[in-house]
Design a protein around this motif. Structure first.
Motif, PDB file in Angstrom:
ATOM      1  N   ARG A 560      -2.405  69.101  49.404  1.00  0.00           N
ATOM      2  CA  ARG A 560      -0.819  68.778  49.379  1.00  0.00           C
ATOM      3  C   ARG A 560      -0.228  69.747  48.448  1.00  0.00           C
ATOM      4  O   ARG A 560       0.928  70.251  48.593  1.00  0.00           O
ATOM      5  N   VAL A 561      -0.716  69.971  47.287  1.00  0.00           N
ATOM      6  CA  VAL A 561       0.237  70.693  46.347  1.00  0.00           C
ATOM      7  C   VAL A 561       0.054  72.146  46.622  1.00  0.00           C
ATOM      8  O   VAL A 561       1.061  72.839  46.588  1.00  0.00           O
ATOM      9  N   VAL A 562      -1.076  72.690  47.387  1.00  0.00           N
ATOM     10  CA  VAL A 562      -1.121  74.023  47.891  1.00  0.00           C
ATOM     11  C   VAL A 562      -0.204  74.106  49.061  1.00  0.00           C
ATOM     12  O   VAL A 562       0.678  75.022  49.209  1.00  0.00           O
ATOM     13  N   ASN A 563      -0.021  72.914  49.842  1.00  0.00           N
ATOM     14  CA  ASN A 563       1.197  73.082  50.959  1.00  0.00           C
ATOM     15  C   ASN A 563       2.525  73.279  50.105  1.00  0.00           C
ATOM     16  O   ASN A 563       3.427  74.187  50.564  1.00  0.00           O
ATOM     17  N   ARG A 564       2.671  72.424  49.217  1.00  0.00           N
ATOM     18  CA  ARG A 564       4.107  72.743  48.558  1.00  0.00           C
ATOM     19  C   ARG A 564       4.312  74.182  47.930  1.00  0.00           C
ATOM     20  O   ARG A 564       5.433  74.645  47.917  1.00  0.00           O
ATOM     21  N   LEU A 565       3.375  74.743  47.391  1.00  0.00           N
ATOM     22  CA  LEU A 565       3.416  75.996  46.780  1.00  0.00           C
ATOM     23  C   LEU A 565       3.721  77.065  47.996  1.00  0.00           C
ATOM     24  O   LEU A 565       4.407  78.114  47.723  1.00  0.00           O
ATOM     25  N   LEU A 566       2.862  76.793  49.013  1.00  0.00           N
ATOM     26  CA  LEU A 566       3.043  77.880  50.109  1.00  0.00           C
ATOM     27  C   LEU A 566       4.524  77.717  50.795  1.00  0.00           C
ATOM     28  O   LEU A 566       5.162  78.797  50.984  1.00  0.00           O
ATOM     29  N   ARG A 573       6.101  80.836  54.005  1.00  0.00           N
ATOM     30  CA  ARG A 573       7.074  79.820  54.677  1.00  0.00           C
ATOM     31  C   ARG A 573       7.424  80.273  56.030  1.00  0.00           C
ATOM     32  O   ARG A 573       7.606  79.829  57.026  1.00  0.00           O
ATOM     33  N   GLN A 574       7.597  81.530  56.173  1.00  0.00           N
ATOM     34  CA  GLN A 574       8.008  82.414  57.428  1.00  0.00           C
ATOM     35  C   GLN A 574       6.976  82.254  58.255  1.00  0.00           C
ATOM     36  O   GLN A 574       7.144  82.144  59.429  1.00  0.00           O
ATOM     37  N   ARG A 575       5.575  81.995  57.940  1.00  0.00           N
ATOM     38  CA  ARG A 575       4.432  82.115  58.684  1.00  0.00           C
ATOM     39  C   ARG A 575       4.023  80.524  59.018  1.00  0.00           C
ATOM     40  O   ARG A 575       2.845  80.226  59.719  1.00  0.00           O
ATOM     41  N   SER A 576       4.847  79.662  58.356  1.00  0.00           N
ATOM     42  CA  SER A 576       4.159  78.199  58.571  1.00  0.00           C
ATOM     43  C   SER A 576       2.998  77.994  58.009  1.00  0.00           C
ATOM     44  O   SER A 576       2.447  77.289  58.843  1.00  0.00           O
ATOM     45  N   LEU A 577       2.558  78.667  56.952  1.00  0.00           N
ATOM     46  CA  LEU A 577       1.169  78.421  56.377  1.00  0.00           C
ATOM     47  C   LEU A 577       1.055  77.005  55.856  1.00  0.00           C
ATOM     48  O   LEU A 577       1.996  76.596  54.948  1.00  0.00           O
ATOM     49  N   SER A 578      -0.081  76.339  55.972  1.00  0.00           N
ATOM     50  CA  SER A 578      -0.018  75.089  55.531  1.00  0.00           C
ATOM     51  C   SER A 578      -1.694  74.779  55.695  1.00  0.00           C
ATOM     52  O   SER A 578      -2.375  75.329  56.827  1.00  0.00           O
ATOM     53  N   LEU A 579      -2.187  73.567  54.949  1.00  0.00           N
ATOM     54  CA  LEU A 579      -3.336  73.015  55.475  1.00  0.00           C
ATOM     55  C   LEU A 579      -3.180  71.550  55.900  1.00  0.00           C
ATOM     56  O   LEU A 579      -2.174  70.676  55.608  1.00  0.00           O
ATOM     57  N   ARG A 580      -3.630  71.375  56.961  1.00  0.00           N
ATOM     58  CA  ARG A 580      -3.426  69.952  57.684  1.00  0.00           C
ATOM     59  C   ARG A 580      -4.274  68.803  57.002  1.00  0.00           C
ATOM     60  O   ARG A 580      -5.583  68.863  56.490  1.00  0.00           O
ATOM     61  N   THR A 581      -3.213  67.981  56.277  1.00  0.00           N
ATOM     62  CA  THR A 581      -3.741  66.810  55.547  1.00  0.00           C
ATOM     63  C   THR A 581      -3.918  65.668  56.155  1.00  0.00           C
ATOM     64  O   THR A 581      -3.102  65.364  57.012  1.00  0.00           O
ATOM     65  N   ARG A 670      -2.022  80.343  65.192  1.00  0.00           N
ATOM     66  CA  ARG A 670      -2.122  79.096  64.345  1.00  0.00           C
ATOM     67  C   ARG A 670      -3.617  78.950  63.881  1.00  0.00           C
ATOM     68  O   ARG A 670      -3.789  78.443  62.622  1.00  0.00           O
ATOM     69  N   PHE A 671      -4.617  79.259  64.802  1.00  0.00           N
ATOM     70  CA  PHE A 671      -6.096  79.130  64.375  1.00  0.00           C
ATOM     71  C   PHE A 671      -6.487  79.875  63.226  1.00  0.00           C
ATOM     72  O   PHE A 671      -6.942  79.763  62.245  1.00  0.00           O
ATOM     73  N   THR A 672      -5.901  81.340  63.612  1.00  0.00           N
ATOM     74  CA  THR A 672      -6.465  82.365  62.577  1.00  0.00           C
ATOM     75  C   THR A 672      -5.891  82.069  61.105  1.00  0.00           C
ATOM     76  O   THR A 672      -6.384  82.202  60.346  1.00  0.00           O
ATOM     77  N   ARG A 673      -4.355  81.906  61.169  1.00  0.00           N
ATOM     78  CA  ARG A 673      -3.743  81.536  59.695  1.00  0.00           C
ATOM     79  C   ARG A 673      -4.340  80.355  59.407  1.00  0.00           C
ATOM     80  O   ARG A 673      -4.619  80.203  57.945  1.00  0.00           O
ATOM     81  N   SER A 674      -4.559  79.461  59.871  1.00  0.00           N
ATOM     82  CA  SER A 674      -4.984  78.084  59.148  1.00  0.00           C
ATOM     83  C   SER A 674      -6.476  78.320  58.809  1.00  0.00           C
ATOM     84  O   SER A 674      -6.876  77.695  57.696  1.00  0.00           O
ATOM     85  N   VAL A 675      -7.426  79.025  59.535  1.00  0.00           N
ATOM     86  CA  VAL A 675      -8.900  79.318  58.893  1.00  0.00           C
ATOM     87  C   VAL A 675      -8.560  80.072  57.797  1.00  0.00           C
ATOM     88  O   VAL A 675      -9.477  79.839  56.756  1.00  0.00           O
ATOM     89  N   ALA A 676      -7.658  81.034  57.592  1.00  0.00           N
ATOM     90  CA  ALA A 676      -7.673  81.896  56.550  1.00  0.00           C
ATOM     91  C   ALA A 676      -7.299  81.168  55.270  1.00  0.00           C
ATOM     92  O   ALA A 676      -7.632  81.109  54.127  1.00  0.00           O
ATOM     93  N   TRP A 678      -7.380  77.849  54.775  1.00  0.00           N
ATOM     94  CA  TRP A 678      -8.583  76.874  54.332  1.00  0.00           C
ATOM     95  C   TRP A 678      -9.919  77.546  53.658  1.00  0.00           C
ATOM     96  O   TRP A 678     -10.218  77.293  52.776  1.00  0.00           O
ATOM     97  N   SER A 679      -9.915  78.939  54.132  1.00  0.00           N
ATOM     98  CA  SER A 679     -11.065  79.804  53.528  1.00  0.00           C
ATOM     99  C   SER A 679     -10.845  80.063  52.294  1.00  0.00           C
ATOM    100  O   SER A 679     -11.555  79.876  51.157  1.00  0.00           O
ATOM    101  N   MET A 680      -9.488  80.306  51.541  1.00  0.00           N
ATOM    102  CA  MET A 680      -9.259  80.796  50.407  1.00  0.00           C
ATOM    103  C   MET A 680      -9.104  79.611  49.450  1.00  0.00           C
ATOM    104  O   MET A 680      -9.541  79.459  48.408  1.00  0.00           O
ATOM    105  N   THR A 681      -8.566  78.356  50.193  1.00  0.00           N
ATOM    106  CA  THR A 681      -8.465  77.056  49.191  1.00  0.00           C
ATOM    107  C   THR A 681      -9.906  76.551  49.213  1.00  0.00           C
ATOM    108  O   THR A 681     -10.287  76.079  48.041  1.00  0.00           O
ATOM    109  N   GLY A 682     -10.539  76.499  50.140  1.00  0.00           N
ATOM    110  CA  GLY A 682     -12.160  76.270  49.989  1.00  0.00           C
ATOM    111  C   GLY A 682     -13.143  76.986  49.083  1.00  0.00           C
ATOM    112  O   GLY A 682     -13.730  76.375  48.366  1.00  0.00           O
ATOM    113  N   TYR A 683     -12.709  78.397  48.969  1.00  0.00           N
ATOM    114  CA  TYR A 683     -13.533  79.141  47.993  1.00  0.00           C
ATOM    115  C   TYR A 683     -13.013  78.714  46.671  1.00  0.00           C
ATOM    116  O   TYR A 683     -14.016  78.853  45.734  1.00  0.00           O
TER     117      TYR A 683
END
Length: 852
Positions: A560-566, A573-581, A670-676, A678-683
């Motif tokens: 959720r903190v990552v979502n707020r920062l994004l 924000r233009q790309r609607s990047l977020s993690l589904r929480t 959406r799949f590509t962006r969300s995988v990216a 999650w990949s960086m956050t998970g790392y």
């Protein structure tokens, strides 16, 4: 002979629109309003048919047409002489449009031309400034500089500042600072005492000069502080100057901690003259303190002022402020050497400053830091514990519906002292509230948590897929209806601006008769609770046999903190990047509730379904048998034997599920962006065990959703078969992203996400810090298993936890392995290489199925 007439070439709607818009400008120039109106009507008619078709698909397809309609309306308003309405509604109009330069630039260009035709030269110059800003933020520096120069020629007030910003971005930092300094001097010379707007503008310039000087280290800390202080005097009603001043004091504190042997003034830039030695109070005020925590009173004062004015910076300020406060009082512990212990005078200042913070800020603000506050219940300082318990009691009394789900479960903790303090908080809250409703909610909440733990650990017969609530959950049914609010993510939202009245919460009314048992080893129970809103609210009652539910909860907090920062980053924000929480609520160390997310399909189920439909029947057991008798290397076996048996299929799954082309391309995007993301956050958090069941697709949108976070903080590296990849990026995932993957969208979004995470290191570390002071069960076990004595001190820092969080911090600094810090691009490149390397994938444990 037949007279054949030449066929006239069809005119596209784009050409017709351009002609009609040209007619409008011609009529405007000639002051023929009838021609303007006719051109506008024709332009609208031309756009009607393509706009109707595009609107059936979605806003993205209609954005270009809406931009053209905006252009025509701008010209019409200006031609009618409606200049004031034009200026008043333009910001709302542009704000409602897509934020890209492509769509906003034509509207701004039409407005500029219209203002020039009206003879409004100054206003046209201001529009060029807006265009320059838009181009700069879009990365088009050439267009930004051209617009800035046009604005300068028209005498626009902020043209010099915009040019200075571009110079700074281009690397001409010294020139940019000189230009900004001259503009500040010019603005100060003509500043009027009663000109509020001019003061706000000057404060903004001072803040920028301070920030640029801070980045370049071109002036002494005292001069940087003077710039920030001047901004607070010029704009006392703005929260940003106080935030920036407190932030720079925090920077000085951090630098002093990292260089403890440095003398005051040794951090000055080359050539700067050191100030004479001053008393501690004055040296801290001037940025030359020898003791890091001398800066803390100034940090508390300024950040408190900022939060009092606005909660804009709450997520950057409050967690960090608490971290510093807790750390400071750890140094006051009687067992700390007297030489490193803060002076009594400094302790008094910090105590007074923190008391003012607690008294000044609304109680709702503190709800955003509940996990951090609760993690420090066993702080070694009695003063801190007293303030902490009083604050938590006040929060529970004021917001029982949200706070009980954080505090009441701690009363069931395996740590007896932590549980005792949580019970004391609940008791104090009841006494403080003096409300029958609060007592009822907390009492019912305690009973409900106890019963939910029993449901989580309740055994069920093997091979049972469903049980009846009326027979298996009698104890739970007896508690309903209940005054306790159902703990959905929306209900527990800790955003100060979104709190709702207690009567608006959805409360427990009952349980659906059918309780589904999930097929995993621990048989978690899918329970549908009936709410007072008449709807079903589904949760998974789950027990972790070897894990810790607090881990899943903190990962969701982190997400959720990552979502707020994004959201605060314009490109993200233009790309609607977020993690589904979703909500994860620990009931004790091993049991918890997980909010159910509908329409999820695991990627394993997705590609196995495709393999069956295509007739591929190679089984897992066949691969294992072949591996046992192989005569080649692991890499050769992986590349030449296993991989050809499983062709990529996930792209076919997307094509089959999303039949409409526009829906398919949007789902893939959406799949590509969300995988990216999650990949960086998970790392960063060392998220492992990303097999095919733990990565899912939300079928309604195509978004990637991760579940089950038992393997975190690089625990995968310590398994019997170590996980060598930083995240899952196997052939099927790449295949679903398109022909250019992992280049293109995946790499770009990965770089944007990692840049955002690295820029906000302190904020993210404050979230993860809760693990240090409320360590996971497995961390304590790790220490004991290595022969280390468990500390008898209740809040002693677990050495394993310290090392683990330091590893996270190194990742946020760009350090991979034992090497030097890498750039954003270099770090992403290395991670993609490691994630797709056959050398690494061939060594993954078999159940991970690295070949698909």
């Amino acid at each position: 002979m037949v007279d054949v007439q030449p066929r006239q070439k069809a005119v596209s709607w784009e050409a017709k629109y351009e002609r009609h818009l040209g007619e409008m400008f011609l009529g405007f120039r000639r002051r023929e309003e009838s021609l303007v109106i006719r051109g506008f009507n024709d332009a609208v008619k031309t756009l009607t048919q393509p706009l109707a078709s595009a609107s059936l698909v979605g806003y993205r397809q209609a954005a270009d047409l809406l931009s053209r309609a905006h252009c025509a309306l701008v010209v019409l308003d200006a031609a009618k002489g409606e200049h004031e309405p034009l200026l008043a509604c333009m910001e709302d109009r542009v704000g409602a449009m897509s934020p890209s330069l492509r769509f906003r630039e034509p509207v701004l260009a039409c407005r500029i031309t219209s203002l020039q035709l009206l003879g409004k030269r100054h206003e046209a110059g201001e529009m060029f400034i807006k265009l320059a800003k838009l181009a700069r933020k879009s990365g088009n520096q050439g267009a930004a500089m051209a617009a800035s120069n046009r604005a300068l020629a028209m005498g626009a007030e902020n043209a010099v500042v915009e040019i200075a910003k571009l110079q700074f971005i281009r690397g001409y930092k010294r020139d940019a600072i000189n230009m900004l300094s001259k503009e500040i001097i010019r603005s100060e010379e003509c500043l009027s005492e009663n000109d509020r707007d001019a003061k706000i503008r000057l404060a903004s310039l001072r803040l920028r000069l301070g920030r640029w000087s801070e980045i370049t280290k071109s002036i002494a800390p005292s001069e940087i502080l003077d710039n920030y202080r001047n901004a607070t005097f010029l704009a006392p009603e703005s929260e940003k100057p106080s935030y920036m001043l407190g932030r720079y004091f925090d920077v000085l504190l951090t630098e002093t901690l990292q260089a403890p042997n440095e003398k005051p003034g040794s951090l000055l830039p080359a050539g700067a003259r050191a100030q004479p030695m001053l008393p501690a109070e004055f040296s801290a005020r001037e940025g030359t303190a020898s003791s890091a925590f001398e800066y803390l009173p100034y940090i508390l004062e300024n950040w408190s002022n900022s939060l009092h004015l606005s909660v804009r910076y709450i997520h950057q300020v409050l967690p960090r402020m608490l971290t510093l406060w807790f750390s400071f009082y750890e140094l006051t512990n009687g067992e700390i050497a007297a030489a490193t212990r803060p002076s009594h005078e400094l302790q008094k200042k910090v105590r007074r400053g923190m008391n003012e913070v607690v008294e000044k800020l609304p109680k709702s603000v503190w709800l955003t830091t509940m996990p951090q506050l609760i993690s420090r219940l066993l702080h070694p300082s009695k003063q801190v514990v007293e303030v902490l318990m009083d604050l938590l009691a006040a929060l529970v009394a004021a917001y029982p519906d949200q706070a009980l789900w954080y505090v009441v479960p701690v009363t069931r903790s395996a740590d007896s002292e932590r549980a005792a303090r949580a019970r004391s908080i609940v008791k104090s809250a009841v006494s403080l509230a003096k409300s029958k409703r609060v007592a009822e909610v907390l009492g019912a909440g305690g009973t409900l948590v106890k019963e939910l733990i029993r449901v989580c650990i309740q055994g069920v017969p093997q091979r049972t897929r469903m049980i009846k609530a009326s027979s298996a959950l009698k104890g739970l049914l007896r508690l309903f209806p209940s005054p306790v609010a159902i703990p959905t993510q929306k209900a527990l939202s800790c955003q100060p601006e979104s709190f709702v009245d207690g009567d608006s919460h959805v409360r427990f009314q009952g349980v659906d008769e059918e309780v589904v048992l999930m097929p995993s080893l621990m048989k978690p129970k899918k329970v549908s609770f009936l709410g007072s809103d008449g709807r079903k609210h589904v949760f998974l009652c789950k027990r972790e046999d070897s894990g810790d539910m607090r881990k899943d909860a903190r990962l969701m907090d982190f997400a959720r903190v990552v979502n707020r920062l994004l959201m605060k980053d314009s490109q993200s924000r233009q790309r609607s990047l977020s993690l589904r929480t979703y909500e994860v609520l620990p009931l004790n160390e091993e049991c918890g509730l997980v909010e159910w997310v509908d329409n999820l399909v695991s990627i394993r189920a997705a590609y196995l379904n495709m393999y069956r439909s295509k007739g591929f029947t190679t089984s897992f057991q066949e691969i294992m048998k072949a591996k046992e008798v192989k005569t080649c290397s692991d890499v050769e076996f992986f590349d030449e034997f296993v991989t050809p048996l499983f062709p990529v299929m996930l792209h076919s799954f997307f094509v089959r599920k999303y039949r409409d082309p526009s829906t398919w391309i949007e789902a893939r995007r959406r799949f590509t962006r969300s995988v990216a993301v999650w990949s960086m956050t998970g790392y960063i958090v060392g998220l492992g065990d990303r097999h095919g069941e733990n990565i899912t697709i939300e079928m309604s949108t195509g978004t990637c959703v991760h579940v089950d976070f038992a393997c975190m903080f690089d625990k995968g590296l310590t398994l019997k078969v170590p996980e060598l990849v930083p995240f899952r990026l196997t052939r099927n995932l790449i295949d679903a992203m398109g022909i250019h993957a992992p280049e293109g969208a995946f790499r770009r979004v990965s770089e944007m996400t990692l840049a955002c995470l690295r820029q906000n290191k302190e904020t993210l570390m404050s979230v993860l810090e809760t693990f240090l002071h409320d360590p996971l069960v497995e961390w304590n076990t790790s220490s004991l298993s290595k022969g280390k004595a468990s500390s008898s001190k209740p809040n002693a820092k677990n050495a394993y936890a310290v090392r683990t969080l330091r590893a996270v911090e190194m990742k946020l600094e760009g350090i991979v392995g034992s090497g030097l810090a890498l750039s954003i691009e270099g770090q992403v490149q290395r991670l993609i290489h490691e994630a797709t390397s056959s050398e690494n994938l061939s060594k993954m444990y078999a159940g991970w199925m690295a070949w698909v």
